[in-house]
Write an enzyme that holds these catalytic residues in place. Structure first.
Site, PDB file in Angstrom:
ATOM      1  N   CYS A 185     -66.832  58.946   2.187  1.00  0.00           N
ATOM      2  CA  CYS A 185     -66.416  60.059   1.337  1.00  0.00           C
ATOM      3  C   CYS A 185     -65.263  59.625   0.427  1.00  0.00           C
ATOM      4  CB  CYS A 185     -65.982  61.246   2.201  1.00  0.00           C
ATOM      5  SG  CYS A 185     -65.209  62.580   1.269  1.00  0.00           S
TER       6      CYS A 185
ATOM      7  N   LYS B  66     -72.124  69.261   9.595  1.00  0.00           N
ATOM      8  CA  LYS B  66     -70.756  69.295  10.103  1.00  0.00           C
ATOM      9  C   LYS B  66     -70.699  69.957  11.477  1.00  0.00           C
ATOM     10  CE  LYS B  66     -68.423  69.368   5.600  1.00  0.00           C
ATOM     11  NZ  LYS B  66     -69.573  69.425   4.686  1.00  0.00           N
TER      12      LYS B  66
ATOM     13  N   GLU C  45     -58.353  69.826   1.363  1.00  0.00           N
ATOM     14  CA  GLU C  45     -58.304  69.492  -0.064  1.00  0.00           C
ATOM     15  C   GLU C  45     -57.485  68.209  -0.244  1.00  0.00           C
ATOM     16  OE1 GLU C  45     -60.107  70.676  -2.287  1.00  0.00           O
ATOM     17  OE2 GLU C  45     -60.614  72.739  -1.733  1.00  0.00           O
ATOM     18  N   SER C  46     -58.128  67.188  -0.792  1.00  0.00           N
ATOM     19  CA  SER C  46     -57.512  65.859  -0.835  1.00  0.00           C
ATOM     20  C   SER C  46     -56.194  65.833  -1.609  1.00  0.00           C
ATOM     21  CB  SER C  46     -58.489  64.843  -1.439  1.00  0.00           C
ATOM     22  OG  SER C  46     -58.869  65.204  -2.760  1.00  0.00           O
TER      23      SER C  46
END
Length: 241
Positions: A29, A56, A81-82
């Site tokens: 990812c 998931k 959230e990256s």
């Protein structure tokens, strides 16, 4: 910790030790890699729990209702959230600060990323993976999405987006560039020197960075993962056998 991806009805991983940092994500990812790059640049230890993106685990959806990856957990704190996670890490671990201190400069970076993400990571990139260059319009969209970054480097006239060394914008956009050699092998994709001279030089410099070397996958492994993704097959554990 076992690197095989958790999915569906899998059991929740062992409890997290006090003070320990855990990242939930996926080996392939790019958004998870953003966080890994920041942690590597700062020399912060962590553990990673991998999950299946198309299946998931139930416990993951309970812990992170938005269902997105990556997720971060430390003691009683959870984030997702990256970009949010990267900013939190930068402010928590103050060595090798990556975000600018100036509010305007920080805001500009967020604007660049907010323009980049819908066009490339969430738009042309996954579409290109699925088509593997059979759709030339998607390929053109992917390349067009890179033009603002080329323009930014031209304006900055520095080796990296962060100046003389990589900082946050470099690490936020890098994961997609790391995958371009796999696209080239699969389909002849090319970020031409004529159209993207500064980005090509930047890519060469990024390969020399310790954080990149620690986090990157070999191109042949990415080729296998992309091909499996295109064929709608499980790619999460490729290379672990």
């Amino acid at each position: 910790m076992d690197q095989r991806a958790h999915g569906g009805d899998s059991e929740f991983p062992p409890p997290l030790e006090v003070g320990k940092l855990r990242i939930y994500g996926n080996r392939f990812c790019p958004f998870t890699e953003r966080v890994r790059l920041v942690l590597a640049a700062k020399g912060v230890e962590y553990e990673q729990v991998n999950i299946r993106l198309r299946d998931k685990p139930k416990w993951y959806l309970e812990k992170f209702p938005a269902g997105r990856t990556p997720g971060l957990e430390q003691d009683d704190r959870s984030l997702w959230e990256s970009i949010v996670i990267c900013e939190y890490l930068d402010e928590t671990f103050t060595q090798n600060v990556l975000f600018p201190k100036d509010p305007y400069d920080k805001a500009r970076i967020k604007l660049l990323v907010s323009a980049f993400d819908p066009v490339v990571p969430l738009g042309a990139y996954p579409a290109y993976c699925k088509s593997t260059a059979t759709d030339k319009e998607v390929e053109a969209a992917l390349l067009t999405g890179l033009e603002p970054l080329e323009a930014e480097l031209t304006q900055l006239s520095t080796p990296f987006f962060g100046g003389n060394k990589p900082r946050i914008l470099d690490f936020l956009v890098w994961p997609w560039f790391e995958r371009f050699p796999a696209f080239h092998e699969l389909s002849g994709f090319q970020m031409s020197e004529e159209r993207f001279p500064n980005l090509n030089r930047w890519v060469e410099r990024m390969y020399g960075q310790m954080a990149v070397q620690v986090c990157m996958h070999p191109t042949p492994l990415l080729v296998k993962a992309v091909q499996l993704y295109k064929d709608n097959k499980s790619f999460h554990d490729v290379g672990l056998d």
